[in-house]
Design a protein around this motif. Structure first.
Motif, PDB file in Angstrom:
ATOM      1  N   GLY A 198      10.297  33.985   5.067  1.00 13.14           N
ATOM      2  CA  GLY A 198      10.582  32.561   5.001  1.00 13.14           C
ATOM      3  C   GLY A 198      11.891  32.189   4.344  1.00 13.14           C
ATOM      4  N   GLN A 199      12.597  33.160   3.796  1.00 11.16           N
ATOM      5  CA  GLN A 199      13.852  32.851   3.110  1.00 11.16           C
ATOM      6  C   GLN A 199      14.858  32.227   4.070  1.00 11.16           C
ATOM      7  OE1 GLN A 199      14.851  36.062   0.425  1.00 11.16           O
ATOM      8  NE2 GLN A 199      16.980  35.416   0.319  1.00 11.16           N
ATOM      9  N   GLU A 200      14.867  32.721   5.322  1.00  6.03           N
ATOM     10  CA  GLU A 200      15.782  32.186   6.327  1.00  6.03           C
ATOM     11  C   GLU A 200      15.234  30.928   6.993  1.00  6.03           C
ATOM     12  OE1 GLU A 200      13.294  35.139   8.752  1.00  6.03           O
ATOM     13  OE2 GLU A 200      13.516  34.399   6.701  1.00  6.03           O
ATOM     14  N   ALA A 201      14.009  30.516   6.609  1.00  2.87           N
ATOM     15  CA  ALA A 201      13.390  29.306   7.156  1.00  2.87           C
ATOM     16  C   ALA A 201      13.232  28.241   6.076  1.00  2.87           C
ATOM     17  CB  ALA A 201      12.032  29.638   7.770  1.00  2.87           C
ATOM     18  N   CYS A 202      14.019  28.369   4.997  1.00  2.88           N
ATOM     19  CA  CYS A 202      14.010  27.395   3.897  1.00  2.88           C
ATOM     20  C   CYS A 202      12.622  27.244   3.275  1.00  2.88           C
ATOM     21  CB  CYS A 202      14.533  26.036   4.362  1.00  2.88           C
ATOM     22  SG  CYS A 202      16.266  26.061   4.877  1.00  2.88           S
ATOM     23  N   LEU A 203      11.960  28.369   3.041  1.00  6.11           N
ATOM     24  CA  LEU A 203      10.661  28.341   2.377  1.00  6.11           C
ATOM     25  C   LEU A 203      10.784  27.578   1.060  1.00  6.11           C
ATOM     26  CD1 LEU A 203       7.703  29.387   2.204  1.00  6.11           C
ATOM     27  CD2 LEU A 203       8.621  31.376   0.978  1.00  6.11           C
ATOM     28  N   ASP A 204      10.018  26.508   0.915  1.00  4.39           N
ATOM     29  CA  ASP A 204      10.173  25.636  -0.252  1.00  4.39           C
ATOM     30  C   ASP A 204       8.888  25.509  -1.065  1.00  4.39           C
ATOM     31  OD1 ASP A 204       8.676  24.209   1.528  1.00  4.39           O
ATOM     32  OD2 ASP A 204       9.962  22.427   1.543  1.00  4.39           O
ATOM     33  N   LYS A 205       8.038  26.533  -0.984  1.00  3.32           N
ATOM     34  CA  LYS A 205       6.809  26.491  -1.778  1.00  3.32           C
ATOM     35  C   LYS A 205       6.500  27.886  -2.302  1.00  3.32           C
ATOM     36  CE  LYS A 205       3.536  27.399   2.004  1.00  3.32           C
ATOM     37  NZ  LYS A 205       2.289  26.960   2.663  1.00  3.32           N
ATOM     38  N   ARG A 206       5.719  27.917  -3.378  1.00  2.00           N
ATOM     39  CA  ARG A 206       5.219  29.182  -3.893  1.00  2.00           C
ATOM     40  C   ARG A 206       4.002  29.578  -3.059  1.00  2.00           C
ATOM     41  NH1 ARG A 206       5.542  29.046 -10.500  1.00  2.00           N
ATOM     42  NH2 ARG A 206       7.447  27.793 -10.700  1.00  2.00           N
ATOM     43  N   LEU A 207       4.077  30.731  -2.425  1.00  2.00           N
ATOM     44  CA  LEU A 207       2.971  31.179  -1.585  1.00  2.00           C
ATOM     45  C   LEU A 207       1.808  31.671  -2.442  1.00  2.00           C
ATOM     46  CD1 LEU A 207       4.999  33.177   1.098  1.00  2.00           C
ATOM     47  CD2 LEU A 207       3.960  30.919   1.380  1.00  2.00           C
ATOM     48  N   GLU A 208       0.598  31.365  -1.990  1.00  2.00           N
ATOM     49  CA  GLU A 208      -0.584  31.890  -2.664  1.00  2.00           C
ATOM     50  C   GLU A 208      -0.549  33.414  -2.593  1.00  2.00           C
ATOM     51  OE1 GLU A 208      -2.868  30.326  -4.363  1.00  2.00           O
ATOM     52  OE2 GLU A 208      -2.022  28.330  -3.987  1.00  2.00           O
ATOM     53  N   ILE A 266       3.412  30.491   6.461  1.00  2.00           N
ATOM     54  CA  ILE A 266       4.779  29.995   6.319  1.00  2.00           C
ATOM     55  C   ILE A 266       5.108  29.120   7.517  1.00  2.00           C
ATOM     56  CG2 ILE A 266       7.213  30.689   6.284  1.00  2.00           C
ATOM     57  CD1 ILE A 266       6.255  33.312   4.958  1.00  2.00           C
ATOM     58  N   GLU A 267       5.767  28.016   7.280  1.00  2.00           N
ATOM     59  CA  GLU A 267       6.226  27.166   8.384  1.00  2.00           C
ATOM     60  C   GLU A 267       7.549  27.729   8.895  1.00  2.00           C
ATOM     61  OE1 GLU A 267       7.691  22.597   9.394  1.00  2.00           O
ATOM     62  OE2 GLU A 267       6.932  23.089   7.385  1.00  2.00           O
ATOM     63  N   TRP A 268       7.485  28.413  10.033  1.00  2.00           N
ATOM     64  CA  TRP A 268       8.685  29.031  10.580  1.00  2.00           C
ATOM     65  C   TRP A 268       9.478  27.991  11.361  1.00  2.00           C
ATOM     66  CZ3 TRP A 268      10.083  33.409   8.611  1.00  2.00           C
ATOM     67  CH2 TRP A 268       9.106  34.270   8.086  1.00  2.00           C
ATOM     68  N   LYS A 269      10.676  27.741  10.897  1.00  2.00           N
ATOM     69  CA  LYS A 269      11.531  26.732  11.525  1.00  2.00           C
ATOM     70  C   LYS A 269      12.985  27.101  11.272  1.00  2.00           C
ATOM     71  CE  LYS A 269      11.596  23.742   7.409  1.00  2.00           C
ATOM     72  NZ  LYS A 269      10.941  24.722   6.522  1.00  2.00           N
ATOM     73  N   GLU A 270      13.858  26.558  12.113  1.00  2.00           N
ATOM     74  CA  GLU A 270      15.283  26.730  11.856  1.00  2.00           C
ATOM     75  C   GLU A 270      15.734  25.660  10.871  1.00  2.00           C
ATOM     76  OE1 GLU A 270      18.010  27.223  14.984  1.00  2.00           O
ATOM     77  OE2 GLU A 270      16.915  28.869  15.933  1.00  2.00           O
ATOM     78  N   CYS A 271      16.653  26.043   9.988  1.00  2.00           N
ATOM     79  CA  CYS A 271      17.154  25.110   8.990  1.00  2.00           C
ATOM     80  C   CYS A 271      18.577  25.509   8.639  1.00  2.00           C
ATOM     81  CB  CYS A 271      16.254  25.120   7.748  1.00  2.00           C
ATOM     82  SG  CYS A 271      16.284  26.703   6.873  1.00  2.00           S
ATOM     83  N   ASP A 272      19.155  24.893   7.622  1.00  2.00           N
ATOM     84  CA  ASP A 272      20.548  25.193   7.294  1.00  2.00           C
ATOM     85  C   ASP A 272      20.743  26.620   6.800  1.00  2.00           C
ATOM     86  OD1 ASP A 272      19.083  24.380   4.948  1.00  2.00           O
ATOM     87  OD2 ASP A 272      20.980  24.251   3.876  1.00  2.00           O
ATOM     88  N   LYS A 273      19.673  27.273   6.337  1.00  5.86           N
ATOM     89  CA  LYS A 273      19.803  28.648   5.859  1.00  5.86           C
ATOM     90  C   LYS A 273      19.648  29.673   6.986  1.00  5.86           C
ATOM     91  CE  LYS A 273      20.440  27.835   1.451  1.00  5.86           C
ATOM     92  NZ  LYS A 273      20.733  26.401   1.583  1.00  5.86           N
ATOM     93  N   THR A 274      19.145  29.261   8.135  1.00  6.53           N
ATOM     94  CA  THR A 274      18.935  30.209   9.233  1.00  6.53           C
ATOM     95  C   THR A 274      20.264  30.809   9.690  1.00  6.53           C
ATOM     96  OG1 THR A 274      17.040  28.880   9.961  1.00  6.53           O
ATOM     97  CG2 THR A 274      17.878  30.549  11.489  1.00  6.53           C
ATOM     98  N   GLY A 275      21.204  29.953  10.053  1.00  8.56           N
ATOM     99  CA  GLY A 275      22.514  30.435  10.479  1.00  8.56           C
ATOM    100  C   GLY A 275      23.269  31.129   9.362  1.00  8.56           C
ATOM    101  N   PHE A 276      23.074  30.655   8.134  1.00  7.71           N
ATOM    102  CA  PHE A 276      23.733  31.264   6.976  1.00  7.71           C
ATOM    103  C   PHE A 276      23.327  32.729   6.832  1.00  7.71           C
ATOM    104  CE2 PHE A 276      23.188  32.187   2.352  1.00  7.71           C
ATOM    105  CZ  PHE A 276      24.529  32.294   2.012  1.00  7.71           C
ATOM    106  N   TYR A 277      22.028  33.000   6.888  1.00 10.31           N
ATOM    107  CA  TYR A 277      21.577  34.384   6.738  1.00 10.31           C
ATOM    108  C   TYR A 277      21.908  35.230   7.966  1.00 10.31           C
ATOM    109  CZ  TYR A 277      19.358  33.762   2.232  1.00 10.31           C
ATOM    110  OH  TYR A 277      19.151  33.554   0.886  1.00 10.31           O
ATOM    111  N   GLN A 278      21.912  34.626   9.138  1.00 11.12           N
ATOM    112  CA  GLN A 278      22.352  35.364  10.320  1.00 11.12           C
ATOM    113  C   GLN A 278      23.806  35.811  10.151  1.00 11.12           C
ATOM    114  OE1 GLN A 278      21.508  32.453  13.363  1.00 11.12           O
ATOM    115  NE2 GLN A 278      19.525  33.364  13.873  1.00 11.12           N
ATOM    116  N   SER A 279      24.632  34.930   9.588  1.00  6.04           N
ATOM    117  CA  SER A 279      26.040  35.267   9.352  1.00  6.04           C
ATOM    118  C   SER A 279      26.173  36.403   8.346  1.00  6.04           C
ATOM    119  CB  SER A 279      26.804  34.035   8.848  1.00  6.04           C
ATOM    120  OG  SER A 279      26.859  33.034   9.840  1.00  6.04           O
ATOM    121  N   LEU A 280      25.353  36.382   7.295  1.00  9.53           N
ATOM    122  CA  LEU A 280      25.422  37.443   6.293  1.00  9.53           C
ATOM    123  C   LEU A 280      25.005  38.792   6.874  1.00  9.53           C
ATOM    124  CD1 LEU A 280      24.058  35.731   3.049  1.00  9.53           C
ATOM    125  CD2 LEU A 280      26.406  36.422   3.552  1.00  9.53           C
ATOM    126  N   ILE A 281      23.998  38.779   7.732  1.00  7.48           N
ATOM    127  CA  ILE A 281      23.565  40.029   8.370  1.00  7.48           C
ATOM    128  C   ILE A 281      24.678  40.579   9.259  1.00  7.48           C
ATOM    129  CG2 ILE A 281      21.946  41.023  10.033  1.00  7.48           C
ATOM    130  CD1 ILE A 281      19.856  39.010   8.903  1.00  7.48           C
TER     131      ILE A 281
END
Length: 230
Positions: A100-110, A117-132
């Motif tokens: 979920g790090q690349e999907a802007c995970l914004d909660k502490r998982l049980e 995890i809510e899998w979605k594209e967000c501003d961090k998706t492209g950012f992490y793709q670029s880093l990879i």
């Protein structure tokens, strides 16, 4: 992967990689202004004295333990999130991208019960793709002896800015990271690094040494790539 850090004999006998928990905690502490870059410099000095260059260290800003018990990346790193992600992907070691790090995970998982995890594209998706892509496409950033050693660069603001270069064959990467909440100007010592570069995230071309100082915003980062034909 050995879930261990202080027993290096595991790497001698059975495992290829182990966790770098101490560095992880230092990143959190620097982001929260509880520690300084001097501690990170001392950490790398100790690491290089203990671990040979062919050993892999796992680098991470989040994992299952930290997310559930210590807080999300945003809770722990805040505005420093992207700067430390760039750090994690460019220093020697293997970066871990947690669920979920690349999907802007914004909660502490049980931890002990199912917590989707809510899998979605967000501003961090492209950012992490670029880093990879950055790590895969630049031999200087590869792991172990396949990549280049990290050499620190003096900036005149070394208490705030962590700058370094890595080089392998004809590929060189120069990284500048402002680990502070203030904008500042730096004039790094680019001795031996002359040439034409491309700033990875903006695509802008740069010539080293620059004729003027470089301006870095709070928690800013620059990654310059020279592949011999830039």
């Amino acid at each position: 992967l050995a879930e261990n850090e202080d027993q290096t004999r595991f790497l001698e006998k059975a495992f290829d990689m182990n966790y770098s928990w101490e560095l992880h905690h230092l990143m959190n502490a620097v982001a929260q202004r509880k520690d300084s870059l001097k501690s990170i410099d001392r950490y790398f000095q100790r690491e290089q004295a203990v671990y040979p260059p062919d050993v892999y260290r796992m680098r991470f800003i989040d994992n299952h333990d930290e997310n559930s018990w210590a807080g999300t990346v945003e809770e722990r790193l805040g505005e420093a999130h992207e700067a430390f992600a760039v750090f994690m992907f460019t220093i020697p070691g293997v970066p871990l991208l947690y669920n979920g790090q690349e999907a802007c995970l914004d909660k502490r998982l049980e931890f002990f019960t199912r917590d989707p995890i809510e899998w979605k594209e967000c501003d961090k998706t492209g950012f992490y793709q670029s880093l990879i892509r950055l790590k895969k496409e630049n031999k200087a950033l590869w792991n172990g002896t396949w990549g280049g050693a990290m050499e620190r660069i003096s900036t005149g603001r070394d208490r705030k800015v962590f700058a370094f270069t890595r080089e392998k064959d004809s590929n060189r990467v120069v990284v500048l990271l402002n680990f502070s909440r203030k904008s500042l100007s730096v004039l790094p010592d680019f001795s031996g690094l002359s040439g034409e570069y491309r700033e990875y995230f903006t695509g802008e071309r740069a010539v080293f040494p620059p004729s003027d100082s470089l301006r870095l915003n709070a928690w800013d980062y620059r990654v310059f790539v020279n592949s011999g034909n830039e």
